[in-house]
Design an enzyme around this catalytic site. Structure first.
Site, short mmCIF file in Angstrom:
data_model
loop_
_atom_site.label_atom_id
_atom_site.label_comp_id
_atom_site.label_asym_id
_atom_site.label_seq_id
_atom_site.Cartn_x
_atom_site.Cartn_y
_atom_site.Cartn_z
N GLU A 195 3.79 -8.58 1.42
CA GLU A 195 4.79 -9.23 0.79
C GLU A 195 6.13 -7.54 0.08
OE1 GLU A 195 5.03 -11.55 -1.33
OE2 GLU A 195 2.72 -12.33 -1.10
N CYS A 232 10.22 -6.13 -7.12
CA CYS A 232 10.96 -6.59 -5.43
C CYS A 232 12.05 -7.95 -5.87
CB CYS A 232 9.34 -6.97 -4.83
SG CYS A 232 8.54 -8.67 -6.15
P1 NAD Z 1 6.30 1.90 -0.28
O1 NAD Z 1 6.76 0.94 1.35
O2 NAD Z 1 6.96 2.80 0.58
O3 NAD Z 1 4.42 2.25 -0.54
C1 NAD Z 1 4.08 0.69 -0.61
C2 NAD Z 1 2.58 1.04 0.20
O4 NAD Z 1 2.51 1.19 1.17
C3 NAD Z 1 2.30 2.49 -1.22
O5 NAD Z 1 0.73 2.11 -1.23
C4 NAD Z 1 2.27 3.30 0.11
O6 NAD Z 1 1.41 4.25 0.09
C5 NAD Z 1 1.70 2.64 1.06
N1 NAD Z 1 1.91 3.07 2.72
C6 NAD Z 1 2.70 3.10 2.89
N2 NAD Z 1 2.78 3.92 4.76
C7 NAD Z 1 1.65 3.31 5.34
C8 NAD Z 1 0.68 2.85 5.71
N3 NAD Z 1 1.55 4.23 7.02
N4 NAD Z 1 -0.11 3.13 6.15
C9 NAD Z 1 -0.80 2.05 4.72
N5 NAD Z 1 -0.16 2.40 3.98
C10 NAD Z 1 0.69 2.96 3.79
O7 NAD Z 1 6.68 0.95 -1.24
P2 NAD Z 1 7.39 1.42 -2.93
O8 NAD Z 1 8.34 2.64 -2.84
O9 NAD Z 1 5.58 1.46 -3.68
O10 NAD Z 1 7.60 -0.19 -3.29
C11 NAD Z 1 8.54 -0.76 -3.50
C12 NAD Z 1 8.89 -1.69 -2.45
O11 NAD Z 1 7.56 -2.40 -2.28
C13 NAD Z 1 10.52 -2.65 -2.42
O12 NAD Z 1 10.82 -2.84 -1.35
C14 NAD Z 1 9.47 -3.73 -3.47
O13 NAD Z 1 10.02 -4.95 -2.83
C15 NAD Z 1 8.50 -4.14 -2.45
N6 NAD Z 1 7.64 -4.63 -3.75
C16 NAD Z 1 7.20 -6.09 -3.54
C17 NAD Z 1 6.72 -7.24 -3.43
C18 NAD Z 1 6.48 -8.55 -3.14
O14 NAD Z 1 5.65 -9.01 -3.57
N7 NAD Z 1 7.28 -9.39 -2.45
C19 NAD Z 1 5.84 -6.66 -4.78
C20 NAD Z 1 6.07 -5.25 -5.53
C21 NAD Z 1 7.02 -4.23 -4.55
#
Ligand code: NAD
Length: 517
Positions: free
Chosen positions: A262, A296
């Site tokens: 997502e 998002c």
């Molecule tokens: P992010 O990608 O920085 O982090 C998201 C999660 O991924 C965090 O828990 C982070 O620690 C984890 N992560 C990052 N690298 C990783 C790795 N190598 N291994 C395992 N886990 C890892 O995103 P963010 O800044 O927290 O959130 C914003 C983003 O999330 C935006 O792009 C938003 O659109 C998206 N989002 C999407 C939805 C959806 O349902 N499509 C919902 C909410 C947020």
């Protein structure tokens, strides 16, 4: 504000959680310092889990799965019912914690917890409806059916911006499906994760089901990389940026695991010439500014029919002028802070790029002045809700990117075909909306041939942001293709088994093959 946090944690019965410290918030190795984005002040320090703690948590999740899967699904549903009730009781305090930790307005913080309560209700009903199909066999005296079986411990990785509900969408469904869950939250929102998980684990333990809901809080390099590479987790459900999804997807694919991704959105809203402009205006304001543009599903691009563009922009600018920016816990504030200093820098970079590309700033465009905040004087990560009008050429490359901030890019169009093509012409495919009073335009937008909106969510006369839990939630293209929450999303958390039973007493091969022995 630290006392605000202490009071919330006490209300939730979390005053003495050993992972948390409120009195010593100095940065130190092995800890993450939580900041209140409204004041930019540290409010707590959380102990990070290391590789050994990960091993213990993953082992416990696996052991809990082996026990939990033997509990009948409707009984699992009763545990989820009790969790939903407990979350209902604590909804307002948890919602306050969400707002304090990530800066979304209080009604949105409470609404987020309500979403978890709603998905718990949905999952309770589902626990009696994990239906498989039966199908006629081509062989006489044979029976064929499909059954759905628990899949395994599920790794749930969540983004900062929905620190409670995204876990809820996954965990409540996974639990009734017979899976345990190991949650790896964002380090920008560990407090909500600790509170939510503790409440749920408390209920599950009280009912004799220890370990079904695990939590691991740590650096991506330490615990994140471990969980995505761990074969004990057949499904990794990961919510976050497209950058994260590309990496997680590749690692999980290498071990032939499953991913539910997502990821980022870049959502457009189309206003046709015959739209109800009052309705459209309110929807754009909430969609673009709610959660300070950090959803998002935030409305990031606005396509206005050329005949109404001038009037609509003027009204929009006036509406933006009346929006209160400030403390998300204060009454009437729609736009809280961005989550971090880095997010403010991302906002500023996007504005510089938009200007360089010929964009005209119609509203906002910079950090919010402390004197103009509600209440005045806050020192957090505030920016002004911003409207950028694209140049006449319609070329504004920065609008193709998801900047997690309240920036709305405005374009005009002549024909609906042109608007739909432009809406679809980005990498992401999460949410989309059209405002029109014409059934023909609405159906054109929803064209079942696939020639309309290419997004996972397509709305008519409602904004892009927000979703009800009853529908499957997710997006196409770079948004990752995953589906969570309602409809038949539960199937992602189970494995399908096709069963055939021969009660004929004779060996009958399929496709009429004879065996002469
Ligand atoms: P992010 O990608 O920085 O982090 C998201 C999660 O991924 C965090 O828990 C982070 O620690 C984890 N992560 C990052 N690298 C990783 C790795 N190598 N291994 C395992 N886990 C890892 O995103 P963010 O800044 O927290 O959130 C914003 C983003 O999330 C935006 O792009 C938003 O659109 C998206 N989002 C999407 C939805 C959806 O349902 N499509 C919902 C909410 C947020």
């Amino acid at each position: 504000m630290a006392s605000e946090l202490a009071s919330i944690l006490n209300t939730l019965g979390l005053g003495d959680d050993p992972r948390l410290a409120l009195d010593n918030v100095e940065p130190a190795a092995g800890f993450v310092v939580c900041e209140n984005p409204t004041t930019a002040e540290p409010i707590a320090r959380v102990r990070l889990d290391d590789a050994d703690a990960y091993e213990r948590a993953a082992g416990e999740a696996y052991a809990a799965f082996l026990r939990w899967r033997t509990v009948p699904a409707p009984v699992r549903g009763q545990v989820v019912r009790a969790i939903g009730d407990e979350l209902r009781t604590h909804r307002d305090a948890l919602g306050r914690l969400v707002s304090l930790e990530v800066g979304k307005s209080l009604p949105e913080g409470i609404g987020e917890v309500q979403e978890t309560v709603d998905i718990a209700d949905f999952a309770v009903g589902l626990s009696r409806q994990l239906y498989g199909l039966t199908m006629p066999s081509e062989r006489p005296m044979h029976a064929m059916r499909e059954q759905w079986l628990p899949l395994g411990p599920i790794g749930v990785i969540t983004a900062f911006n929905f620190p409670n509900a995204v876990w809820g969408w996954n965990a409540m469904l996974a639990a009734v499906c017979g899976d345990s869950v190991l949650w790896k939250p964002s380090l920008l929102a560990p407090l909500t994760a600790i509170a939510t998980n503790t409440i749920c684990q408390r209920v599950a333990s009280r009912m004799g089901h220890e370990g079904v809901f695990g939590l691991i809080i740590g650096e991506d390099q330490v615990v994140g990389e471990r969980i995505i590479a761990d074969k004990r987790f057949p499904l990794i459900s990961a919510t976050g940026s497209c950058r994260m999804g590309r990496h997680v997807g590749a690692i999980v694919a290498q071990r032939l695991g499953r991913c539910l991704l997502e990821l980022g959105g870049n959502n457009a809203l189309i206003v046709e010439r015959d739209a109800d402009l009052d309705l459209a205006l309110k929807s754009v304001v909430f969609g673009a500014i709610g959660t300070a543009g950090q959803r998002c599903t935030t409305t990031r691009r606005l396509y206005l029919h050329e005949s109404i563009a001038g009037e609509f922009c003027e009204r929009l600018v006036r509406a933006y002028a009346s929006v209160k920016v400030g403390d998300p816990l204060a009454k009437g504030v729609l736009c809280g802070p961005l989550v971090s200093k880095a997010a403010v820098e991302g906002f500023e970079k996007a504005i510089v790029a938009a200007k360089a590309q010929g964009g005209e700033i119609l509203a906002g465009g910079s950090r919010a002045e402390p004197t103009k905040l509600t209440p005045p004087g806050l020192s957090g990560h505030f920016v002004q809700p911003t409207i950028v009008r694209a140049p006449a050429s319609g070329e504004l490359p920065i609008a193709r990117e998801e900047t997690f901030a309240p920036i709305l890019y405005v374009f005009t169009f002549k024909t609906l075909e042109e608007a739909i093509a432009k809406q679809n012409d980005v990498d992401q495919g999460l949410s989309s909306a059209i405002f029109t009073e014409s059934a023909r335009s609405a159906e054109r937008f929803l064209d079942p041939s696939g020639a309309g909106s290419d997004c996972g969510l397509a709305y008519v006369n409602l904004g892009t942001s927000g979703a009800e839990i009853g529908g499957a939630f997710g997006g196409e293209k770079d948004t990752g293709g995953g589906r969570e929450s309602g409809s038949d999303s539960w199937k992602a958390y189970m494995r399908r088994q096709t069963v055939a039973v021969n009660f004929s007493g004779e060996l009958r091969l399929a496709q009429g093959i004879e065996l002469d022995l």
